[in-house]
Design a protein around this motif. Structure first.
Motif, mmCIF file in Angstrom:
data_model
loop_
_atom_site.group_PDB
_atom_site.id
_atom_site.type_symbol
_atom_site.label_atom_id
_atom_site.label_comp_id
_atom_site.label_asym_id
_atom_site.label_seq_id
_atom_site.Cartn_x
_atom_site.Cartn_y
_atom_site.Cartn_z
ATOM 1 N N VAL A 121 81.412 -8.370 -9.968
ATOM 2 C CA VAL A 121 82.736 -7.858 -9.598
ATOM 3 C C VAL A 121 82.892 -6.409 -10.060
ATOM 4 C CG1 VAL A 121 85.216 -8.110 -9.940
ATOM 5 C CG2 VAL A 121 83.791 -10.137 -9.613
ATOM 6 N N ALA A 122 82.522 -6.141 -11.302
ATOM 7 C CA ALA A 122 82.621 -4.773 -11.831
ATOM 8 C C ALA A 122 81.733 -3.816 -11.039
ATOM 9 C CB ALA A 122 82.252 -4.745 -13.313
ATOM 10 N N THR A 123 80.560 -4.299 -10.649
ATOM 11 C CA THR A 123 79.649 -3.455 -9.861
ATOM 12 C C THR A 123 80.253 -3.120 -8.506
ATOM 13 O OG1 THR A 123 77.719 -4.439 -10.951
ATOM 14 C CG2 THR A 123 77.334 -3.297 -8.868
ATOM 15 N N GLY A 124 80.858 -4.115 -7.858
ATOM 16 C CA GLY A 124 81.511 -3.864 -6.577
ATOM 17 C C GLY A 124 82.650 -2.874 -6.697
ATOM 18 N N LEU A 125 83.450 -3.019 -7.739
ATOM 19 C CA LEU A 125 84.563 -2.091 -7.958
ATOM 20 C C LEU A 125 84.044 -0.685 -8.275
ATOM 21 C CD1 LEU A 125 86.914 -4.381 -10.071
ATOM 22 C CD2 LEU A 125 87.263 -3.634 -7.703
ATOM 23 N N PHE A 126 82.981 -0.616 -9.062
ATOM 24 C CA PHE A 126 82.382 0.679 -9.402
ATOM 25 C C PHE A 126 81.865 1.381 -8.156
ATOM 26 C CE2 PHE A 126 78.621 3.196 -10.492
ATOM 27 C CZ PHE A 126 79.144 4.070 -11.442
ATOM 28 N N LEU A 127 81.161 0.641 -7.304
ATOM 29 C CA LEU A 127 80.614 1.233 -6.081
ATOM 30 C C LEU A 127 81.724 1.688 -5.135
ATOM 31 C CD1 LEU A 127 77.606 -1.153 -5.382
ATOM 32 C CD2 LEU A 127 77.494 1.260 -6.043
ATOM 33 N N THR A 128 82.779 0.892 -5.038
ATOM 34 C CA THR A 128 83.910 1.263 -4.185
ATOM 35 C C THR A 128 84.550 2.558 -4.675
ATOM 36 O OG1 THR A 128 84.353 -1.058 -3.664
ATOM 37 C CG2 THR A 128 86.138 0.517 -3.277
ATOM 38 N N ALA A 129 84.751 2.641 -5.984
ATOM 39 C CA ALA A 129 85.329 3.855 -6.557
ATOM 40 C C ALA A 129 84.399 5.047 -6.367
ATOM 41 C CB ALA A 129 85.621 3.644 -8.047
ATOM 42 N N ALA A 130 83.095 4.821 -6.512
ATOM 43 C CA ALA A 130 82.119 5.901 -6.363
ATOM 44 C C ALA A 130 82.096 6.437 -4.935
ATOM 45 C CB ALA A 130 80.729 5.423 -6.776
ATOM 46 N N VAL A 131 82.120 5.527 -3.958
ATOM 47 C CA VAL A 131 82.131 5.962 -2.551
ATOM 48 C C VAL A 131 83.400 6.759 -2.261
ATOM 49 C CG1 VAL A 131 82.290 5.158 -0.162
ATOM 50 C CG2 VAL A 131 80.638 4.116 -1.727
#
Length: 198
Positions: free
Chosen positions: A4-14
């Motif tokens: 979940v944290a990885t998905g949120l991190f990637l979304t924020a990064a994009v």
């Protein structure tokens, strides 16, 4: 790894790294001027510079650099001078059959310079690196994983922006419209520089 944290991190990064800024404006302009293949060397230099900036931030060295305001000031000046030069070169470049392009300001070295001297990139990396914990109880591994993910995101979003610039190059335009597009791209670079560095 926390999914979940990885998905949120990637979304924020994009969202953060893919939104228009100085590097993306430069990629658009270079893609328009040199095409996709011609802009790849600049793209590579930019990615290396950004990867180094992200690595410096991940290692905690940006906070040390920030204690020297004169160093940040010099980085801002270097990036701004280059972007103004790039904007002028794109806006004033010849059009139609006379179109030529001075590759000096779209060289890998110039891309690297923009990537590594962009203070706003450091701030974006610092924000992203501090945002989520992907790997608990192992801070070095967590920081390295985030750094690798940031590089992957940068490569994907920046190659898309370079392609969009190359697509603009392929448009069949009248000389007047081509000049207007060159000026618009030059102004885009200037506006992005102004928003990022002022």
């Amino acid at each position: 790894m926390d999914t979940v944290a990885t998905g949120l991190f990637l979304t924020a990064a994009v969202g953060l790294l893919g939104s228009p800024g100085p590097a993306i404006a430069a990629l658009l302009a270079v893609g328009r001027a040199r095409g996709f293949a011609g802009g790849l060397r600049y793209f590579l230099g930019l990615q290396l510079g950004l990867a180094m900036a992200a690595g410096i931030t991940a290692a905690g060295l940006f906070s040390l650099l920030a204690t020297f305001p004169s160093a940040l000031h010099m980085m801002t000046i270097a990036a701004t001078v280059y972007l103004v030069y790039l904007a002028w070169s794109i806006a004033s470049s010849p059009i139609g059959e006379a179109r030529t392009y001075n590759g000096a300001h779209a060289s890998p070295a110039m891309g690297f310079l923009l990537g590594v001297t962009n203070p706003k990139a450091y701030l974006a990396f610092a924000s992203l690196l501090a945002s989520y914990t992907l790997i608990k109880d192992n801070a070095p591994h967590d920081a390295f994983t985030k750094w690798m993910l940031l590089i992957a995101v940068m490569i994907v979003v920046d190659i898309i922006w370079l392609y969009i610039g190359a697509f603009l190059r392929g448009l069949s335009l009248s000389p007047r419209n081509e000049r207007a597009l060159n000026i618009a791209l030059g102004l885009t670079v200037l506006i992005a520089a102004g928003l990022a560095f002022v």
